[in-house]
Motif scaffolding. Structure first.
Motif, PDB file in Angstrom:
ATOM      1  N   ILE A  48       0.835  -1.208   0.000  1.00  0.00           N
ATOM      2  CA  ILE A  48       0.000   0.000   0.000  1.00  0.00           C
ATOM      3  C   ILE A  48       0.868   1.256   0.000  1.00  0.00           C
ATOM      4  CG2 ILE A  48      -1.612   1.355   1.412  1.00  0.00           C
ATOM      5  CD1 ILE A  48      -2.818  -1.380   2.250  1.00  0.00           C
ATOM      6  N   LEU A  49       1.912   1.259   0.825  1.00  0.00           N
ATOM      7  CA  LEU A  49       2.792   2.428   0.875  1.00  0.00           C
ATOM      8  C   LEU A  49       3.524   2.621  -0.452  1.00  0.00           C
ATOM      9  CD1 LEU A  49       4.227   2.125   4.492  1.00  0.00           C
ATOM     10  CD2 LEU A  49       2.467   3.697   3.646  1.00  0.00           C
ATOM     11  N   CYS A  50       3.946   1.534  -1.058  1.00  0.00           N
ATOM     12  CA  CYS A  50       4.602   1.643  -2.376  1.00  0.00           C
ATOM     13  C   CYS A  50       3.633   2.170  -3.417  1.00  0.00           C
ATOM     14  CB  CYS A  50       5.153   0.288  -2.811  1.00  0.00           C
ATOM     15  SG  CYS A  50       6.608  -0.210  -1.892  1.00  0.00           S
ATOM     16  N   MET A  51       2.414   1.645  -3.404  1.00  0.00           N
ATOM     17  CA  MET A  51       1.414   2.116  -4.366  1.00  0.00           C
ATOM     18  C   MET A  51       1.130   3.597  -4.171  1.00  0.00           C
ATOM     19  SD  MET A  51      -1.373  -0.978  -4.537  1.00  0.00           S
ATOM     20  CE  MET A  51      -2.630   0.146  -5.046  1.00  0.00           C
ATOM     21  N   GLN A  98      -2.571  11.890 -11.037  1.00  0.00           N
ATOM     22  CA  GLN A  98      -3.777  11.886 -11.862  1.00  0.00           C
ATOM     23  C   GLN A  98      -4.684  10.712 -11.490  1.00  0.00           C
ATOM     24  OE1 GLN A  98      -0.684  12.001 -13.087  1.00  0.00           O
ATOM     25  NE2 GLN A  98      -0.512  13.924 -14.205  1.00  0.00           N
ATOM     26  N   ILE A  99      -4.084   9.596 -11.139  1.00  0.00           N
ATOM     27  CA  ILE A  99      -4.872   8.417 -10.764  1.00  0.00           C
ATOM     28  C   ILE A  99      -5.401   8.562  -9.346  1.00  0.00           C
ATOM     29  CG2 ILE A  99      -4.772   5.928 -10.312  1.00  0.00           C
ATOM     30  CD1 ILE A  99      -2.733   5.744 -12.596  1.00  0.00           C
ATOM     31  N   THR A 100      -4.540   8.937  -8.409  1.00  0.00           N
ATOM     32  CA  THR A 100      -4.951   8.994  -7.006  1.00  0.00           C
ATOM     33  C   THR A 100      -5.955  10.110  -6.744  1.00  0.00           C
ATOM     34  OG1 THR A 100      -2.994  10.314  -6.459  1.00  0.00           O
ATOM     35  CG2 THR A 100      -2.843   7.932  -6.141  1.00  0.00           C
ATOM     36  N   ASN A 131     -11.452   8.458  -1.623  1.00  0.00           N
ATOM     37  CA  ASN A 131     -10.514   8.284  -0.512  1.00  0.00           C
ATOM     38  C   ASN A 131     -10.697   6.959   0.220  1.00  0.00           C
ATOM     39  OD1 ASN A 131      -9.310  10.737  -1.002  1.00  0.00           O
ATOM     40  ND2 ASN A 131     -10.615  11.840   0.438  1.00  0.00           N
ATOM     41  N   ALA A 132     -11.908   6.468   0.284  1.00  0.00           N
ATOM     42  CA  ALA A 132     -12.177   5.249   1.050  1.00  0.00           C
ATOM     43  C   ALA A 132     -11.984   3.973   0.236  1.00  0.00           C
ATOM     44  CB  ALA A 132     -13.598   5.286   1.602  1.00  0.00           C
TER      45      ALA A 132
END
Length: 147
Positions: free
Chosen positions: A64-67, A74-76, A81-82
Motif C-alpha cells: 500500500i505504501l509503495c502504491m 492523476q490516478i490517485t 478516498n475510502a
C-alpha cells in the motif's frame, strides 16, 4: 483457555469475529487486521498461522505504501478516498472467513464469547496510530533536513 462446566468445555478466551476484523482493518489498516487475526489464531492454538497473519499484514502495508508513493497524482486524485481502505478491509474479512470461520463458529457454539465492537474499534485506532505516526515523523524529518 477452556473452562469445564457441567461436563461441557466452554472456552474462556474471547475472539474477534469477521465483522470486527473488517471494521478494525478499515479504521487502522492492515496491521490492525493482522493483530486481530493473530490473536484469534493464538486462541485457536495455531501460532504458525498467527505468524503468517503478521507477515501478510506487513506485506500488505508495504504494498500500500509503495502504491501510494508510486501511483501518479492523476490516478490517485480521481480515486475515492475510502476505496483503498475498503479493498484491504474486505480482503481481511475474506481471509477471516476463509481461515477462521469454522473455528469462530465452534468457539461461539461451545460457549465462547467474542470481544466487543469497542475493543475492535480501539485496536483499529491504535493500529492506525502505529502505522501513521512513524510515516509522518519520517516525512517531517525529511522536509526539515532535505526539503
Amino acid at each position: 483457555m477452556i473452562e469445564e462446566t457441567a461436563g461441557v468445555q466452554a472456552p474462556v478466551a474471547k475472539v474477534y469475529n469477521e465483522r470486527a476484523i473488517l471494521v478494525a482493518t478499515f479504521i487502522g489498516g492492515p496491521l490492525a487486521g493482522a493483530y486481530l487475526m493473530a490473536e484469534n489464531f493464538k486462541v485457536f492454538n495455531e501460532p504458525q498461522k498467527g505468524k503468517m497473519a503478521w507477515l501478510i499484514g506487513g506485506a500488505t502495508l508495504f504494498i500500500i505504501l509503495c502504491m501510494a508513493s508510486l501511483l501518479p497524482n492523476q490516478i490517485t486524485e480521481k480515486m475515492p478516498n475510502a476505496l483503498l481502505p475498503l479493498l484491504y478491509a474486505w480482503g481481511y474479512y475474506y481471509l477471516a472467513q476463509h481461515f477462521q470461520a469454522s473455528a469462530l463458529a465452534t468457539h461461539i457454539n461451545t460457549g465462547g464469547e467474542p470481544y466487543s465492537w469497542w475493543r475492535a474499534v480501539l485496536v483499529g485506532i491504535i493500529g492506525g496510530a502505529v502505522t501513521f505516526i512513524p510515516i509522518f515523523g519520517i516525512a517531517y524529518l525529511y522536509f526539515m533536513f532535505c526539503g
